[in-house]
Design an enzyme around this catalytic site. Structure first.
Site, PDB file in Angstrom:
ATOM      1  CG  ASP A 107      -8.437   0.344   3.135  1.00 35.96           C
ATOM      2  OD1 ASP A 107      -9.249  -0.430   2.607  1.00 35.96           O
ATOM      3  OD2 ASP A 107      -7.211   0.130   3.156  1.00 35.96           O
TER       4      ASP A 107
ATOM      5  CE  LYS B 213      -4.206  -1.934   1.947  1.00 27.45           C
ATOM      6  NZ  LYS B 213      -5.278  -1.824   2.933  1.00 27.45           N
TER       7      LYS B 213
HETATM    8  P1  NAP Z   1      -0.897  -4.329  10.690  1.00 26.58           P
HETATM    9  O1  NAP Z   1      -0.277  -3.351   9.756  1.00 26.58           O
HETATM   10  O2  NAP Z   1      -0.195  -5.606  11.025  1.00 26.58           O
HETATM   11  O3  NAP Z   1      -1.204  -3.513  12.044  1.00 26.58           O
HETATM   12  C1  NAP Z   1      -1.683  -4.116  13.215  1.00 26.58           C
HETATM   13  C2  NAP Z   1      -0.995  -3.399  14.390  1.00 26.58           C
HETATM   14  O4  NAP Z   1      -1.582  -3.851  15.604  1.00 26.58           O
HETATM   15  C3  NAP Z   1       0.505  -3.699  14.476  1.00 26.58           C
HETATM   16  O5  NAP Z   1       1.179  -2.522  14.836  1.00 26.58           O
HETATM   17  C4  NAP Z   1       0.559  -4.744  15.582  1.00 26.58           C
HETATM   18  O6  NAP Z   1       1.805  -4.781  16.241  1.00 26.58           O
HETATM   19  C5  NAP Z   1      -0.515  -4.228  16.505  1.00 26.58           C
HETATM   20  N1  NAP Z   1      -1.030  -5.240  17.423  1.00 26.58           N
HETATM   21  C6  NAP Z   1      -1.132  -6.580  17.248  1.00 26.58           C
HETATM   22  N2  NAP Z   1      -1.712  -7.135  18.333  1.00 26.58           N
HETATM   23  C7  NAP Z   1      -2.000  -6.148  19.194  1.00 26.58           C
HETATM   24  C8  NAP Z   1      -2.612  -6.086  20.479  1.00 26.58           C
HETATM   25  N3  NAP Z   1      -3.042  -7.191  21.086  1.00 26.58           N
HETATM   26  N4  NAP Z   1      -2.749  -4.883  21.062  1.00 26.58           N
HETATM   27  C9  NAP Z   1      -2.322  -3.765  20.453  1.00 26.58           C
HETATM   28  N5  NAP Z   1      -1.707  -3.752  19.256  1.00 26.58           N
HETATM   29  C10 NAP Z   1      -1.562  -4.919  18.625  1.00 26.58           C
HETATM   30  O7  NAP Z   1      -2.327  -4.789  10.133  1.00 26.58           O
HETATM   31  P2  NAP Z   1      -3.380  -3.883   9.343  1.00 26.58           P
HETATM   32  O8  NAP Z   1      -3.139  -3.997   7.902  1.00 26.58           O
HETATM   33  O9  NAP Z   1      -3.435  -2.550   9.960  1.00 26.58           O
HETATM   34  O10 NAP Z   1      -4.719  -4.714   9.629  1.00 26.58           O
HETATM   35  C11 NAP Z   1      -5.238  -4.832  10.929  1.00 26.58           C
HETATM   36  C12 NAP Z   1      -6.531  -5.646  10.915  1.00 26.58           C
HETATM   37  O11 NAP Z   1      -7.534  -4.975  10.162  1.00 26.58           O
HETATM   38  C13 NAP Z   1      -6.388  -7.039  10.294  1.00 26.58           C
HETATM   39  O12 NAP Z   1      -7.140  -7.954  11.043  1.00 26.58           O
HETATM   40  C14 NAP Z   1      -6.996  -6.866   8.924  1.00 26.58           C
HETATM   41  O13 NAP Z   1      -7.543  -8.074   8.403  1.00 26.58           O
HETATM   42  C15 NAP Z   1      -8.113  -5.865   9.239  1.00 26.58           C
HETATM   43  N6  NAP Z   1      -8.547  -5.101   8.061  1.00 26.58           N
HETATM   44  C16 NAP Z   1      -9.864  -5.197   7.701  1.00 26.58           C
HETATM   45  C17 NAP Z   1     -10.312  -4.474   6.621  1.00 26.58           C
HETATM   46  C18 NAP Z   1     -11.770  -4.575   6.236  1.00 26.58           C
HETATM   47  O14 NAP Z   1     -12.102  -4.188   5.103  1.00 26.58           O
HETATM   48  N7  NAP Z   1     -12.645  -5.005   7.118  1.00 26.58           N
HETATM   49  C19 NAP Z   1      -9.435  -3.658   5.895  1.00 26.58           C
HETATM   50  C20 NAP Z   1      -8.090  -3.575   6.296  1.00 26.58           C
HETATM   51  C21 NAP Z   1      -7.656  -4.318   7.395  1.00 26.58           C
HETATM   52  P3  NAP Z   1       2.918  -5.809  15.674  1.00 26.58           P
HETATM   53  O15 NAP Z   1       3.233  -5.372  14.296  1.00 26.58           O
HETATM   54  O16 NAP Z   1       4.045  -5.620  16.647  1.00 26.58           O
HETATM   55  O17 NAP Z   1       2.295  -7.170  15.735  1.00 26.58           O
END
Ligand code: NAP
Length: 283
Positions: A106, A70
């Site tokens: 998004d 992205k």
């Molecule tokens: P990402 O870039 O991996 O970001 C997630 C962040 O949360 C990371 O900084 C991670 O830290 C942190 N984290 C993990 N476990 C945690 C906890 N227990 N407490 C606090 N922080 C925590 O992922 P993303 O792309 O932002 O996506 C996040 C979620 O959104 C995913 O489940 C994805 O499937 C969902 N999503 C859904 C949609 C939709 O259309 N519904 C769209 C986009 C994303 P670390 O890196 O240190 O693990």
């Protein structure tokens, strides 16, 4: 039926594994009576520049962009939408006669899901996680005029950096803290909208939750989870038991997809049919 006039839309990412976008978007395109198909195009990191050039070579209508591209795709595009510039991330590239334009649907997709559920987008917001999804959602909420935002992440620096970023871009008061029970309790008790932007609780780790006590959250706060598989995460089940309004990740997925098709075709996609396809897949 695929023929010599069929136009192609793709999704690029690595790995693409379980993306629901092809099945959702193909059903929508079919309902719209358009001779377009939507295909997964998995791209290895070493080939990303060539993959973007291929958009022009094959005259694709456009491609969705997902993890981990992205941000990196931005340097290869000719123009960026206001949202893409603001979020510094692109989830859609539109090909306009060889000119590649980057968009980000998004954040608007998430806000459209809140509006659909009659949620008042204002007050204090708590976002769990400070990754790409939190940035898009946080930025969109900040531009809707919310009062204050707190980002909690297991990585304190990441939370602080994202809070700084959103504050600089929008002027909204933002705080970034390490995620733990104390910080969650502090920010959670005043929050009007709480959004889980971490993958904690996503299939197959369905017994996980970013937090195990939400008893301090006031009613009627709204608890959202960006996860759509399972439809009700452990966190949302706790929210429901506590009497909160809950929203899963389906509305965001459907609305960001609908905005994608609208930008590419200038037509309104059948949102209810898209939602049915997604629900059928994850039920
Ligand atoms: P990402 O870039 O991996 O970001 C997630 C962040 O949360 C990371 O900084 C991670 O830290 C942190 N984290 C993990 N476990 C945690 C906890 N227990 N407490 C606090 N922080 C925590 O992922 P993303 O792309 O932002 O996506 C996040 C979620 O959104 C995913 O489940 C994805 O499937 C969902 N999503 C859904 C949609 C939709 O259309 N519904 C769209 C986009 C994303 P670390 O890196 O240190 O693990």
């Amino acid at each position: 039926m695929i023929n010599s006039k069929t136009r192609l839309i793709g999704i690029i990412g690595y790995p693409l594994g379980h993306t629901l976008s092809p099945i959702m978007q193909n059903k929508a395109l079919q309902e719209m009576g358009l001779n377009y198909i939507y295909v997964p195009l998995e791209v290895k990191p070493v080939d990303i520049k060539k993959a973007i050039e291929a958009i022009r070579i094959y005259d694709l209508m456009g491609v969705n962009v997902t993890i981990p591209y992205k941000e990196i795709v931005m340097e290869h595009l000719d123009e960026l939408s206001a949202e893409a510039i603001a979020c510094e991330a692109v989830n859609l590239i539109k090909n306009e006669d060889g000119r590649l334009i980057g968009y980000n649907t998004d954040g608007k997709g998430f806000v459209a899901g809140l509006e659909e559920a009659d949620v008042d987008v204002s007050g204090q917001i708590l976002l769990l996680g400070a990754g790409g999804a939190a940035r898009a959602v946080g930025h969109a909420l900040a531009t809707e005029g919310v009062q204050e935002m707190t980002f909690l992440d297991i990585d304190r620096l990441k939370a602080e950096n994202l809070a700084d970023f959103i504050r600089r871009k929008t002027g909204v008061s933002c705080y970034g803290l390490e995620m733990n029970r104390e910080t969650f309790a502090l920010a959670g008790k005043n929050a009007d909208i709480i959004v889980n932007c971490t993958p904690s609780g996503m299939y197959p780790e369905i017994n996980n939750s970013p937090i195990d006590d939400i008893s301090m959250i006031k009613k009627p706060a709204v608890l959202c989870d960006l996860i759509y598989n399972p439809l009700q995460t452990k966190l949302l089940a706790m929210g429901r038991a506590h009497g909160l309004k809950i929203i899963n990740g389906v509305p965001m997925l459907v609305h960001q997809g609908a905005l994608t098709l609208e930008i590419l075709t200038n037509l309104k996609p059948p949102i209810d049919i898209m939602r049915e396809v997604v629900l059928h897949q994850v039920r």
